[in-house]
Enzyme design. Sequence first.
Site, PDB file in Angstrom:
ATOM      1  N   GLU A  86      28.715  52.279   8.256  1.00 25.77           N
ATOM      2  CA  GLU A  86      30.334  51.451   8.597  1.00 25.77           C
ATOM      3  C   GLU A  86      29.887  50.667   7.552  1.00 25.77           C
ATOM      4  O   GLU A  86      28.854  50.126   7.029  1.00 25.77           O
ATOM      5  CB  GLU A  86      30.011  50.388  10.323  1.00 25.77           C
ATOM      6  N   LYS A 111      22.451  65.466  11.947  1.00 27.30           N
ATOM      7  CA  LYS A 111      22.858  64.539  12.214  1.00 27.30           C
ATOM      8  C   LYS A 111      21.618  63.239  12.709  1.00 27.30           C
ATOM      9  O   LYS A 111      21.406  62.444  12.495  1.00 27.30           O
ATOM     10  CB  LYS A 111      24.077  64.208  13.549  1.00 27.30           C
ATOM     11  N   ASN A 142      19.397  60.412  11.913  1.00 33.48           N
ATOM     12  CA  ASN A 142      19.332  59.486  12.808  1.00 33.48           C
ATOM     13  C   ASN A 142      18.130  58.828  12.923  1.00 33.48           C
ATOM     14  O   ASN A 142      17.556  57.460  12.720  1.00 33.48           O
ATOM     15  CB  ASN A 142      20.145  59.961  13.581  1.00 33.48           C
ATOM     16  N   PHE A 149      16.228  51.736   3.849  1.00 34.10           N
ATOM     17  CA  PHE A 149      15.643  51.168   5.367  1.00 34.10           C
ATOM     18  C   PHE A 149      14.164  50.204   5.315  1.00 34.10           C
ATOM     19  O   PHE A 149      13.752  50.760   6.395  1.00 34.10           O
ATOM     20  CB  PHE A 149      15.731  52.307   5.951  1.00 34.10           C
ATOM     21  N   LEU A 150      13.858  49.952   4.261  1.00 30.99           N
ATOM     22  CA  LEU A 150      12.718  49.103   5.019  1.00 30.99           C
ATOM     23  C   LEU A 150      12.447  47.832   4.681  1.00 30.99           C
ATOM     24  O   LEU A 150      11.428  46.649   4.096  1.00 30.99           O
ATOM     25  CB  LEU A 150      11.212  49.483   3.406  1.00 30.99           C
ATOM     26  N   CYS A 164      25.191  54.203  17.005  1.00 27.56           N
ATOM     27  CA  CYS A 164      24.115  55.289  16.903  1.00 27.56           C
ATOM     28  C   CYS A 164      22.875  55.516  16.555  1.00 27.56           C
ATOM     29  O   CYS A 164      22.405  55.813  17.553  1.00 27.56           O
ATOM     30  CB  CYS A 164      24.606  55.942  15.075  1.00 27.56           C
ATOM     31  N   LYS A 218      21.405  54.616  20.726  1.00 27.00           N
ATOM     32  CA  LYS A 218      21.842  56.314  21.553  1.00 27.00           C
ATOM     33  C   LYS A 218      21.432  57.375  21.337  1.00 27.00           C
ATOM     34  O   LYS A 218      20.750  58.192  21.796  1.00 27.00           O
ATOM     35  CB  LYS A 218      23.183  55.901  22.336  1.00 27.00           C
ATOM     36  N   LYS A 263      25.134  44.625  11.981  1.00 23.92           N
ATOM     37  CA  LYS A 263      24.865  44.383  10.386  1.00 23.92           C
ATOM     38  C   LYS A 263      26.019  44.081   9.995  1.00 23.92           C
ATOM     39  O   LYS A 263      27.636  43.716  10.260  1.00 23.92           O
ATOM     40  CB  LYS A 263      25.262  46.293   9.502  1.00 23.92           C
TER      41      LYS A 263
END
Length: 475
Positions: A181, A239, A243, A284-285, A295, A298, A365
């Site tokens: 997104e 996927k 994730n 992603f740190l 996403c 869940k 975000k």
Amino acid sequence: MTIPYPSSQAVPPLIPVTPPSGASRPRLCFLGTGYLGATYAICFAELGYEVVGFDVDEDKIHRLASGEVPFHEHGLPELLRRNLAAGRLRFTTDMAEVAEHGDVHFICVGTPQRADGMGADLSYVEAAVTSLAKQLTRKALVVGKSTVPVGTAEWVEQLVARQVDPALGVEVAWSPEFLQEGFAVEDVLRPNRIVVGVKSDWANSMLYAAHKGVFDLAATEDREVPVVVTDFATAELVKVAANAFLATKISFINAMAEVCEVAGGDVTQLARAIGYDPRIGNRFLQAGVGFGGGCLPKDIRAFQARAQELGAGEALRFLHEVDLINLRRRSRVVQVAAELLERPPGPAGPDLSGTRIAVLGATFKPNSDDVRDAPALSVAAMLDKAGAQVRVYDPQGMDNARLVQPDLGYVKTLTDAVTGADLVCVLTEWADFRHADPHALGELVSARKVIDGRNCLDPALWSQAGWTYRGMGRP
């Protein structure tokens, strides 16, 4: 450009195909026009395909057909209006129209967490596939894009087989999506990889033809698009595995933040140091209040549930702790708020009655209006439950936030949120908040105290402006 399809003999080869409609290139349909389906439909029309988007939601279809994107995604409204005007794109609630138009039908409906457990709710997939299959009158390819438990593609094949005359030769394939997104247009037009799960030469070749516009664009920009052609199960797992890995990486650095808080370390410096290792990388740190959205939360829960069903639950037990770490970061903000406001903990948690707290951010975000499982909104609700008078401001997510948490206080501007506040909590890293002037804001608040829930502010700058600064995992 050489098409980077694998050369393994296990992979079906590309063969010349003529779309069943007789068109020069496949005519595409996207079933489900939420964030996923609408973005793909609009972008593939931009690539020159004839596209139909379908949904049972009449209001959503009306808005899209009128040139209005019903969610926030940078660059998408302009593409929508351009392709509607060009006649390459239309939207409908009529499944017969979809069946008549399409050579390739992409299933893009939601797969939310089930109300009675952690597994994925596949009722929307079942409804879309069954409704489509009943209307098909010629050969077509039904392609799953929704994130689903492994084994779903085989089940979809069975659904199609029960509704379609075998003589038509309708086939099923799976091709997961990898949209981010805020960057979704780029992710569709310039993907970092395409994954397809197929069983036949024809399905493989049809999917290549359906993506040829992507490859042609890459060729003009001297890029290659890696393509992985594989079986159904692997395509479905890609996927959820991706994730799960990203969620684990985020929760890992947040676990390190917990350690830094008691040891006196600085998690931002720790993340920077380990991120230089190419085996780890720095993406992603970013420690903070954790992940959210429609996403990751869940999907990791559904992955655990499906692994348990398959007898492999032990392999994914670590994802339970990943989830717990993530949720724990939200309650940590409330603890820090109580410390800054000098409110002692009570038997039911801190009592924040009589305090005014500005919550900056509601979306999960920045550059999105998505508030699904948003940490910012969750924390705002916790602060409200603890007795604080909470005022929430977000540049794009206010309308959606009101639907999810209607009892919170919402204001129209950043200034309205912070005026008279005893504490400011920055919980979504919008540029408006990152670049806010701490001196100017300091003139508006009741007390210069800030919680940087995303570690996105400059601690030195805010401290120099007289603020008591608290980051997540920072001294």
